[in-house]
Scaffold this motif. Structure first.
Motif, short mmCIF file in Angstrom:
data_model
loop_
_atom_site.label_atom_id
_atom_site.label_comp_id
_atom_site.label_asym_id
_atom_site.label_seq_id
_atom_site.Cartn_x
_atom_site.Cartn_y
_atom_site.Cartn_z
N PRO A 831 -4.47 3.20 15.88
CA PRO A 831 -3.13 3.41 15.31
C PRO A 831 -3.02 4.73 14.53
O PRO A 831 -2.00 5.42 14.60
CB PRO A 831 -2.94 2.21 14.37
N VAL A 832 -4.10 5.08 13.80
CA VAL A 832 -4.06 6.34 13.03
C VAL A 832 -3.92 7.53 13.99
O VAL A 832 -3.08 8.41 13.81
CB VAL A 832 -5.38 6.51 12.23
N GLU A 876 -4.98 -2.04 24.18
CA GLU A 876 -5.08 -0.61 23.85
C GLU A 876 -4.09 0.20 24.68
O GLU A 876 -3.34 1.04 24.17
CB GLU A 876 -6.51 -0.16 24.19
N VAL A 877 -4.07 -0.11 26.00
CA VAL A 877 -3.14 0.59 26.89
C VAL A 877 -1.71 0.34 26.43
O VAL A 877 -0.87 1.25 26.38
CB VAL A 877 -3.34 0.13 28.36
N GLU A 878 -1.45 -0.89 26.08
CA GLU A 878 -0.09 -1.25 25.65
C GLU A 878 0.32 -0.43 24.43
O GLU A 878 1.44 0.09 24.35
CB GLU A 878 -0.07 -2.74 25.31
N LEU A 879 -0.62 -0.32 23.47
CA LEU A 879 -0.33 0.47 22.25
C LEU A 879 -0.01 1.93 22.60
O LEU A 879 0.95 2.53 22.10
CB LEU A 879 -1.55 0.45 21.32
N ILE A 880 -0.86 2.49 23.49
CA ILE A 880 -0.66 3.90 23.86
C ILE A 880 0.68 4.09 24.57
O ILE A 880 1.44 5.01 24.28
CB ILE A 880 -1.83 4.41 24.74
N VAL A 881 0.97 3.16 25.50
CA VAL A 881 2.23 3.27 26.27
C VAL A 881 3.41 3.21 25.30
O VAL A 881 4.33 4.02 25.37
CB VAL A 881 2.31 2.14 27.31
N GLU A 882 3.35 2.24 24.42
CA GLU A 882 4.47 2.03 23.48
C GLU A 882 4.68 3.27 22.61
O GLU A 882 5.79 3.69 22.35
CB GLU A 882 4.10 0.82 22.60
#
Length: 1978
Positions: A831-832, A876-882
């Motif tokens: 997240p950072v 992790e992929v979801e976080l990056i995509v979002e």
């Protein structure tokens, strides 16, 4: 029974197998086979390179290899289990093999041979790898070599770049896209630039010394010398040479070769030199006798110098011959090299003109280990290493060196009681503490082994010698203490047997008492005197004495006063000994505890190389002090430690970091140190905010990585020793330390404050601490430290703050660290990282760093082996995509649309960033699953957001598809990209269907979607047809045909559109058409129904599909001009035909529709256009000839104009054609072409948009510009008459606007054009008829015939050769007959070429008197529609005695679609007319022609236009003494016999005409002989007498006793000195025989040569001279070749008709002998064809002067193209050669035809008409040979000598009274029935115009033209002037209105009003001229 194989899957063929058995598969040795089944010693399978053919083969022929089978079953793939490099080599060599042969075919010899060598080299290396006997290192080298060669070959052949890791090919599916991109980028960069080496080495090989005066041994010393600092950079390399100048030990290579190692890049400069000193060993004086002395001395010989910079440019393999110089005086020896460098010529000279040192010099680059591998031969043969003085730029740990260099500088000696100065020699020894000489420790230089002693040079009689000799003392470290060097001085006497007498010595100890070595620098040594026989063996006696003057005690005056001294310079290069006392004090701190403080303080001043020498000892010392006195010295020790750590950051010492790491791991023992280190570090951190000077604190933070290493290692040692005590205390300390760090990081600062800089320093080193913390703390704890530390940074920072960039670098290193790789810590840190990245990308800054971070993040996300994704990874992929997907898309759009930076380095960086972001996007999309897409799409709250997202992603995909996105050989990367794109599009198309259909339809999104799909399908990298079979197979196996997938997707989306389809008609027609042009059947099957659908919907909407048609045509044209399909443009045709033809059959679908007719018509039009466009593409390709290109462009241009009416396309092709003409220098054609556009414009002020190269301007301005351009081109093409018309039109415009300035210029330009017409010579072109037969010709030529205007000076042979060059596969036809259907349908190219004669349209100018040739020539060869070709043949049985009885002429008239010249040099033949001329008509033509020629020559002779009389003599001789064909007698025999008259009663008139012409000829001959007698020179009198006698015989043979009344000569002399006949004689119209009076034939007047070009060929041309009197310069210099009769002479023959008389028979073999010459000559050009008087000139008045217009003489004539009443009637009453009377005004109605339009229709007259053209002629009128009673005309103005009409012509033309109207198109007679009074001069005013009755209207706008012809739109001849007509030259006329004629009418054209027009109007209709179309804003 055949059993499927399990293990036997793959093998190599050992021997060739023919496959002769049933189902046998032929095999070649070396083929690889895949085995499917086996049965009793046989296998069944296929060859891998051709998998479609399967068969059986013996198992004994196959060597089996291990293989892995993928996808077992029907579609299994077999991969051999072998080294991947071997597999790649094999497949690559196979691919190269085919291409290699093609190189030979394409004649690329250089690459062919280079590739052959590389292929052999690879095969050899492959063998080595397969054998498997290589060591690991060697195998690595071999593989590196192989891959380098493979990459080179692929690059040369334009193949793909192969991504590799560790020499093995990488499967793109098995690694991340970002990683793939990095590998590709790395290989691409490597290919582009090799990094320059930082270290360099100089290889020296001494060959020999060449000199005339050798005879002594030599010592040669090389060293590298810095000219800037005047000091040596290296030690010396020493070679001994024998008396011949060759190396003394040639067998030992290491004694003559050396490598000067470790030169830095800074040493490769101009002022660094290789210096060579040469010493001879022998007598004192070079000239001394041999027996004088046996002692050898070292004496100076010479010096050579070469700059190192010269070696950088020279070829490395070259030997250098160095010039050797000697010094003028030995005193200068020590600086001879400096003098040579400075070019101080007075101090040195060449030691001999032919003295030179031969050496090989070569610079090598790279580190020494690399060189050992690359130049193995060099090192194995032997080479000695010569080192630099001092350490190299980078000091390596473990390097052992202990060299003391001493230079013997100079000495000062006293005379010692001698009268002359001494010859001093020094001997150097090294002695140990016991006084023993150390053996083998004195080296003069590398190359030779060390010795026990060294003898210096001897300088002759010199008490202050300067030697400057360097020696090396490689004494081991353990021997240094106590050792000393002794120098003994001896005088070398040249007498007394040459003894060397000792007179003193010096010494110097190598180490001082405190352990320091002799300091570097110059030392002045004391010379201790001694006797000759003093023994120095006991060194203890002198070691107590002082050795140097520098350390003499002050009270020792004795030695101080001693003047003798000896200077040396010493330099120590040691890794173990030091000269630094402070260093020694620190290392011995226990001995002097009181000096610790000083020693620690002085540590910073000690040279770094001294510290790293004793690194471990120094660190032990520091931690020892800390352990013992931590309270007192902790800060000092900490600072010293920081200094040492930062010292290792220096590039010179960076290699010592591993030494420190090893020390920490293995030797460090400070178990308690961690407390002090943490405490001091925290103290520094806490002081940061208050401290004024941050420099020292920044140094501390820079060293924090190693400080933490020491802290952690110390704590570990403590834990081990105590069992883990005080652990909590340690954790607290670390936590507190981090709290302090976070506090100082959280400080906000404005601008570039010191605190901000300190924060940046810490962030740079922070990531290095992670690995240390992980040794003690858990992953999550460390991740917590990092997250909190990074989070403590101030959030609001100025964009330009350096802290931001450093923060990103810190995050980048964090992501690349071991900490981030661990999934546990990643979920804390992600997240950072995402937050920081998101901010940066949104603000578009630090993109390079962002790309790097993103790449590293994504390369860590990996799928499992089975393709599943772990939940954590998915999250992790979801976080990056979002967080980043949208901002990433925006970033790519932003940077792609930015202009690229200028500098190359910046541009590379820019491309890197784009590429890396693209790789990140692809990697992210590849990791996304269905769930991720759903979540992402559901996350959009509004339709607008979703719409923007889709538009963004589609646009980015379009950018990714661009060819420039990746380098052209990155096919692997492109395929991965396309795979990701199609997968993503499939996911997104659902969202499109759900959200943007029906009432929510959004055109923009759908349009973007379709556009993306189309360009996706059309990408070059997906066109599998263009790839090799193996590459195609690989791609299909891996990805399938992605084009078909996308095509199916387009179809399915189109079907969903429903009524919204109308939004995409016609916009999507072009793009979809492009897709159908892809030669993929499945794709076409999918796309064709869409076209039917479009047509159907368009029909429903508007009742037609004009829009579809228009768009289809536009798109086809643009696809062609783009060269769609590159090399496969031929494919385009094959794809459009299936599109509208047989297969999925759009045609069949259309036939079922109600609108089928228009649909089928559209398809037919498109197909025809396609044919033309393909021809155009074919012709426009490089290397095609201009003629083809022009013809093709004309065809296409006309198609657009006539069939499609596409104005813009039409204009575009006009300009393309114009450019082609200019390039080919066809200026006239270029003008006509541009006129097409000009005529579409009007003189109006309508604004026109910018178009092509035209700016935005008014229509008037553009038309003016076009006019000027056209005039300029007409001028260049010498078509000045056409330019004049445009000048006038433009002048009228200027006049109407009162623009007098431009009007003046235009009038001057017009005047200049008139001048050019009169002054400049124009070449008369030849015309050729060309037939193109056979199916192999382009569509626009196939089975058509053309007439072509030849180039200047181009004859038939040259033209024929040019055509055969343009069509190299064509076969030239050898006959002129029309070919049959077999030729038309043949699959070949046939060319039929022969010359044709033009038939001019404009007779008026050509028949006028006094018009100069320069003017007439234009009308003869311009605006020509019709051409003629004559072929003689025999009909019936041929009479051998008299062949004229059966000799007919076949006359072909060709009519063109447009006149020549025009917009092309050639036009198609529209109509052929074939007529046959009977033998009698032929005879009439021949005699008429000859009469014409005789008249002309007589006239010229009389008017003195001839310089000599020979032409007349020869012509008379040829007619009177007709030796070849028998003369007129033959005609009498043929046609005047009873048989002929009985058998041909209809020829009565013609026989009468022939008799008349014969009598006429006899009369002319008689008159000619009279003229001849007057002018004949004396020596020709006998010939003249003979001619007179022959003539009387001829007359009697004709039966002429006296001429009949109508041919009797009048006693009145010639008015103008030439005979006139029938000028005004008119037969009675009432008389029954009157019709015969006009049965005369006139002949074309085509003067094809100017006087200068006529010589012996002139005889061929005379027949073409105009009947009217030519202007005096026209024919006055003719010199016809001799001929013998009117039947044999060349003088009267038509240029393209040949005699059947036996002249030169060269015809084609299959023809009868008698036809040979005529058939062959038919193919010749008019000028070169053998010509006979037998065949007449063409039947056209334009090229034939009437027979009655010869000179001023008027004889009866017949014109086949005029009706009977138009002909001249003879008046028998007063037939005299000079009578000039006017015809009576009383004419019948038929005579009214006199006032016909300018080019009257000319029906053939029965007297001469061809048989099949009779229907066109009016009925024949009778004519009587007797005198008629019709009264004569009143005299014409031509009789009045005073009239201006005759003043400029010495002989008037008979046409003035001919009665034939050949009015100009703009003549007054055309509009007036009034007559000009006889005596009126031209300038008098003309009467007002009177309307013409009946057929000719006074306002007639059009000139009479050929039947049913449409004029070319470009015709200059019929231009309409909107304001007023301009008088024009005849064939360029604007239709007549009110202006006077451009040329004066002939007197007989002005008749009384009583003349009536004939009621018979010519059946030919005038050509309608299309009105100029308005141009739509172009």
């Amino acid at each position: 029974m055949w059993i499927p194989t399990e293990d036997e899957k793959y093998g190599v063929v050992l021997a060739s197998f023919r496959g002769t058995v049933q189902h046998g598969l032929p095999l070649e040795i070396g083929d690889t086979v895949q085995i499917l089944e086996k049965c009793e010693g046989w296998y069944r399978g296929f060859i891998l390179k051709n998998p479609n053919v399967k068969g059986i083969f013996p198992s004994s022929y196959i060597h089996l290899k291990n293989a892995v089978v993928k996808n077992k079953g029907q579609f299994e793939t077999v991969i051999p289990v072998e080294d991947s490099v071997i597999t790649e080599m094999t497949s690559t060599l196979r691919e190269w093999g085919a291409m290699w042969k093609q190189l030979y075919v394409k004649n690329e010899g250089d690459l062919f041979h280079r590739l052959w060598h590389v292929m052999n080299e690879i095969l050899d290396l492959r063998r080595q790898v397969l054998v498997g006997h290589l060591t690991h290192d060697r195998m690595k080298d071999v593989k590196q070599h192989i891959t380098a060669r493979l990459d080179w070959g692929n690059e040369q052949l334009g193949l793909d770049l192969v991504p590799r890791r560790e020499f093995s090919m990488v499967d793109p599916d098995e690694i991340s896209v970002t990683e793939l991109y990095r590998l590709m980028e790395h290989r691409h960069r490597k290919k582009e630039t090799a990094a320059p080496a930082s270290t360099h080495h100089l290889f020296v090989h001494v060959k020999s010394l060449m000199s005339a005066n050798l005879g002594e041994e030599l010592e040669v010393f090389f060293h590298i010398y810095d000219g800037r600092e005047n000091r040596p950079l290296s030690e010396r390399f020493f070679v001994r040479l024998n008396k011949s100048g060759l190396p003394k030990w040639p067998e030992k290579a290491e004694r003559q070769c050396t490598l000067f190692v470790d030169l830095g890049s800074s040493d490769l400069r101009k002022d660094v030199y290789i210096v060579v000193h040469i010493i001879r060993i022998g007598r004192m004086g070079a000239g001394e006798k041999k027996n004088m002395c046996s002692v050898q001395y070292r004496r100076p010989f010479g010096c050579a110098v070469v700059s190192i910079a010269d070696l950088l440019t020279a070829d490395s393999k070259d030997d250098h011959l160095l010039k050797v110089y000697a010094c003028n005086t030995e005193i200068e020896w020590y600086q001879i090299h400096e003098n040579i460098i400075k070019k101080a010529n007075s101090r040195y000279n060449l030691s001999g003109s032919n003295t030179g040192l031969a050496v090989a010099l070569q610079l090598l680059h790279g580190d020494i280990d690399q060189l050992r591998r690359e130049y193995m031969g060099l090192f194995t043969r032997g080479v000695c290493i010569t080192r630099k003085l001092g350490f190299s730029d980078i000091i390596m740990p473990g390097e052992m060196r202990n060299d003391l260099y001493m230079t013997l500088e100079k000495g000062e000696f006293e005379k010692g009681g001698k009268s002359v100065a001494r010859n001093v020699e020094i001997t150097v020894y090294v002695l140990d503490a016991d006084g023993q000489i150390l053996k083998g420790y004195v080296a003069a230089g590398s190359g030779e082994p060390s010795t026990d002693e060294y003898h210096s040079l001897v300088l002759y009689h010199n008490n202050s010698p300067r030697w400057a000799e360097q020696i090396k003392l490689p004494i081991p470290v353990d021997m240094f203490r106590g050792s000393h060097v002794r120098f003994e001085f001896r005088h070398c006497s040249t007498k007394d047997k040459g003894e060397k007498k000792l007179f003193g010595y010096s010494f110097v100890p190598l180490m001082q008492e405190d352990g320091r070595t002799l300091p570097d620098g110059t030392h002045e040594l004391i010379i201790h005197k001694c006797e000759e026989n003093t023994s120095l063996a006991d060194c203890l006696r002198y070691l107590k004495l002082p050795f140097s003057k520098a350390n003499l005690p002050s009270n020792n005056q004795t030695l101080k006063g001693n003047k003798e001294s000896f200077w040396i310079t010493s330099f120590l290069c040691s890794t173990k000994l030091t000269q630094n006392g402070d260093m020694l004090d620190l290392l011995k701190w226990r001995a002097h505890p009181e000096r610790i403080n000083d020693s620690l303080s002085k540590l910073k001043e000690i040279d770094g190389s001294e510290i790293v020498k004793f690194l471990q000892d120094t660190l032990d010392t520091l931690f020892g002090i800390l352990d013992e006195s931590s309270q007192r010295y902790s800060l000092k020790v900490f600072d010293s430690l920081v200094h040492i750590i930062n010292l290792l950051q220096d590039s010179k010492f960076q290699h010592f970091k591993p030494v420190m790491d090893t020390y920490i791991e293995s030797h460090f023992a400070g178990a308690l140190s961690y407390r002090d280190l943490i405490k001091v570090l925290k103290w520094y951190v806490d002081r940061i905010i208050e401290a004024e000077h941050q420099d020292h604190i920044q140094q501390v933070l820079k060293a924090s990585e190693y400080i933490f290493k020491y802290i952690i290692q110390s704590r570990r040692l403590f834990s081990l020793a105590t069992g883990g005590q005080n652990e909590e205390e340690f954790r607290v300390c670390i936590h507190e330390l981090f709290m302090s760090i976070r506090f100082f990081l959280s400080q906000e600062s404005k601008g570039i404050s010191p605190v901000a800089q300190t924060q940046a320093v810490f962030l740079r080193t922070f990531p290095a601490i992670y690995s240390e913390l992980l040794k003690f703390f858990t992953v999550r704890e460390v991740a917590g430290f990092v997250r909190e530390t990074l989070a403590s940074l101030p959030t609001v920072v100025q964009a330009d703050s350096p802290l931001e960039a450093v923060k990103l670098q810190c995050i980048s290193k964090t992501v690349e660290s071991q900490l981030y790789i661990n999934p546990e810590s990643r979920c804390i840190l992600l997240p950072v990282v995402l937050r920081v990245l998101h901010t940066c990308l949104q603000e578009q800054r630090d993109l390079v760093m962002c790309a790097r971070i993103f790449t590293s993040m994504l390369s860590l996300i990996k799928k499992e082996e089975n393709g599943t994704v772990e939940p954590a990874v998915s999250e992790e992929v979801e976080l990056i995509v979002e967080s980043l997907l949208e901002v990433l898309l925006r970033t790519i759009l932003e940077i792609s649309n930015r202009p690229q930076p200028a500098g190359p380095a910046m541009r590379l960086q820019f491309q890197d960033v784009t590429g890396e972001f693209v790789a990140c996007l692809l990697a992210l999309l590849r990791h996304m699953s269905d769930k991720h897409y759903q979540k992402k799409l559901q996350a959009f709250t509004s339709k607008d957001d979703l719409r923007d997202f889709l538009l963004h992603i589609f646009t980015v995909f379009r950018i990714l598809i661009r060819p420039e996105m990746f380098p052209k050989d990155w096919t692997v990367m492109r395929l991965v990209t396309n795979n990701v794109i199609i997968t993503t599009v499939l996911y997104l198309s659902d969202a499109l269907r759900k959200n943007f259909l029906n009432d929510k339809f959004d055109y923009k999104v759908w349009d973007s979607y379709f556009y993306l799909s189309v360009i996706f399908i059309n990408q070059p990298c997906l066109q599998l047809e263009s790839f090799s079979p193996s590459k195609r197979k690989k791609i299909l196996e891996k990805y399938g045909d992605m084009r078909v997938m996308m095509g199916c997707e387009i179809f399915s989306m189109w079907q969903n559109l429903g009524e919204h389809k109308l939004n995409f008609i016609p916009a999507m027609i072009g793009p979809f058409l492009e897709v159908t042009l892809v030669p993929q059947p499945d794709l076409r099957n999918v796309m064709i129904p869409i076209f039917h659908d479009m047509m159907d919907w368009e029909q429903r909407r508007s009742g037609n599909f004009k829009q579809v048609e228009a768009k289809l045509i536009d798109k086809l044209d643009s696809l062609m001009s783009e060269g769609k399909g590159d090399e496969t443009y031929r494919e385009l045709f094959n794809s459009i035909i299936p599109l509208f033809g047989p297969y999925p059959s759009l045609l069949k679908k259309i036939e079922r529709e109600t609108w089928r007719e228009s649909g089928i018509s559209l398809i037919a039009t498109v197909t025809r256009l396609m044919e033309r466009l393909l021809d155009y593409r074919d012709c426009m390709k490089l290397g095609e000839v201009d003629g083809k290109k022009i013809g093709c462009t004309v065809s296409l241009l006309n198609f657009y104009k006539t069939e499609l009416n596409k104005e813009e396309m039409y204009i575009r092709y006009i300009h393309k054609l114009y450019d082609l003409h200019l390039k080919a220098q066809n200026y006239t054609e270029a003008s006509y072409t541009l006129l097409l556009y000009d005529e579409l414009l009007e003189w109006s002020d309508r604004p026109l948009r910018e178009f092509l190269n035209y700016p935005m301007q008014s229509e008037w301005q553009r038309k003016e510009y076009l006019h000027l351009t056209i005039i300029q081109n007409f001028d260049r093409g010498k078509c000045w008459e056409n330019g004049i018309i445009l000048c006038r039109e433009l002048a009228d415009q200027y006049e109407s606007y009162y623009d007098y300035r431009n009007l003046s210029k235009m009038r001057m330009m017009e005047a200049s054009l008139y001048d050019k017409i009169m002054d400049q010579q124009r070449l008369e072109p030849e015309f050729f008829r060309v037939g193109f037969y056979g199916k192999k010709f382009p569509f626009f030529l196939r089975n058509k015939e053309f007439v072509c205007r030849g180039h200047d000076y181009e004859r038939l042979e040259a033209f024929q050769q040019r055509m055969l060059n343009e069509f190299p596969h064509a076969i030239a036809m050898q006959h002129v007959n029309q070919p049959d259907q077999t030729i038309y349908q043949a699959d070949a190219q046939y060319l039929q070429i022969y010359a044709v004669t033009p038939i001019p349209e404009s007779q008026d100018v050509l028949q006028r008197d006094g018009v100069p040739d320069n003017i007439k020539s234009f009308y003869k060869f311009n605006h020509i529609w019709r051409f003629r070709y004559d072929r003689p043949f025999h009909k019936g049985t041929k009479d051998k005695e008299n062949e004229f009885k059966s000799l007919w002429v076949e006359r072909t008239t060709l009519t063109l679609v447009q006149s020549l010249p025009g917009i092309s040099r050639w036009f198609e033949v529209e109509k052929r007319e074939l007529v046959e001329v009977s033998p009698l008509e032929n005879a009439i033509e021949v005699i008429e022609n000859k009469n014409l020629q005789l008249r002309t020559l007589i006239t010229q002779c009389q008017s003195r236009q001839m310089q000599n009389i020979n032409p007349l003599t020869m012509c008379l001789n040829g007619v009177i003494d007709a030796a070849v064909n028998g003369g007129l007698a033959r005609y009498q025999e043929a046609f005047f016999v009873k048989d002929y008259i009985m058998n041909h009663p209809e020829d009565g008139d013609k026989i009468g005409r022939l008799r008349e012409l014969m009598f006429e000829q006899a009369h002319i001959l008689e008159y000619g002989l009279a003229v001849h007698e007057k002018y004949v020179p004396q020596d020709m009198r006998p010939l003249h007498k003979k001619l007179v006698d022959q003539f009387h015989l001829m007359k009697s043979s004709l039966g002429i006793q006296e001429f009949p009344a109508y041919v009797r000569a009048s006693p009145v002399p010639f008015t103008n000195g030439s005979p006139r006949t029938y000028r005004n004689s008119v037969p009675s119209i009432i008389s029954p025989d009157a019709g015969r009076g006009v049965a005369r034939r006139s002949y074309p007047a085509v003067n094809r040569y100017s006087s200068s070009s006529l010589s012996s060929q002139a005889s061929n041309e005379v027949s073409n001279i105009t009947g009217q009197s030519e202007s005096s310069d026209e024919v006055f210099n003719m010199q016809p070749s001799p001929s013998t009769s009117s039947l044999s002479s060349n003088h009267s023959a038509s240029p393209n008709v040949t005699s059947s008389a036996p002249s030169s028979a060269r015809g084609s073999p299959q023809m009868a002998e008698k036809h040979k010459h005529s058939r062959e000559n038919a193919c010749l050009s008019p000028r070169e064809r053998p010509v006979s008087a037998i065949f007449s000139n063409p039947l056209d008045p334009a090229q034939r002067a009437p027979a009655h217009q010869i000179g001023d003489t008027t004889l009866p004539r017949s014109d086949p193209n005029l009706s009977a009443p138009d002909k001249v009637r003879p008046t028998p009453s007063s037939w005299s050669l000079d009578s000039v009377k006017e015809r009576a005004p009383s004419f019948s109605d038929n005579v009214g035809k006199l006032i016909c339009p300018p080019v009257p229709p000319r029906p053939q007259h029965p007297a001469s008409s061809a048989k099949n053209a009779r229907s066109q002629s009016p009925g024949p009128m009778s004519r009587s040979p007797q005198k008629t009673t019709m009264p004569p005309f009143t005299p014409s103005p031509t009789e009045c000598q005073s009239t201006s009409l005759v003043s400029n012509s010495p002989v008037l033309s008979g046409s003035y009274s001919s009665g034939i109207s050949s009015l100009s198109r703009c003549s007054v007679s055309e509009a007036s029935g009034t007559e000009l009074p006889a005596g009126d001069h031209l300038p008098h005013p003309l009467p007002p115009p009177v309307p013409l009755p009946n057929s000719i209207s006074s306002s007639s706008d059009e000139p009479i033209r050929r039947e049913n012809k449409t004029p070319p739109p470009y015709s200059v001849y019929e231009r309409n002037n909107p304001r007023r007509p301009v008088p024009l030259p005849h064939s360029l006329s604007i239709p007549p209105q009110t202006d006077p004629p451009a040329l004066p009418p002939k007197p007989h054209q002005l008749r009384t009003g009583s003349m009536k027009l004939d009621g018979n109007v010519d059946p030919r209709v005038p050509r309608p001229r299309p009105l100029p179309r308005k141009v739509s804003q172009l």
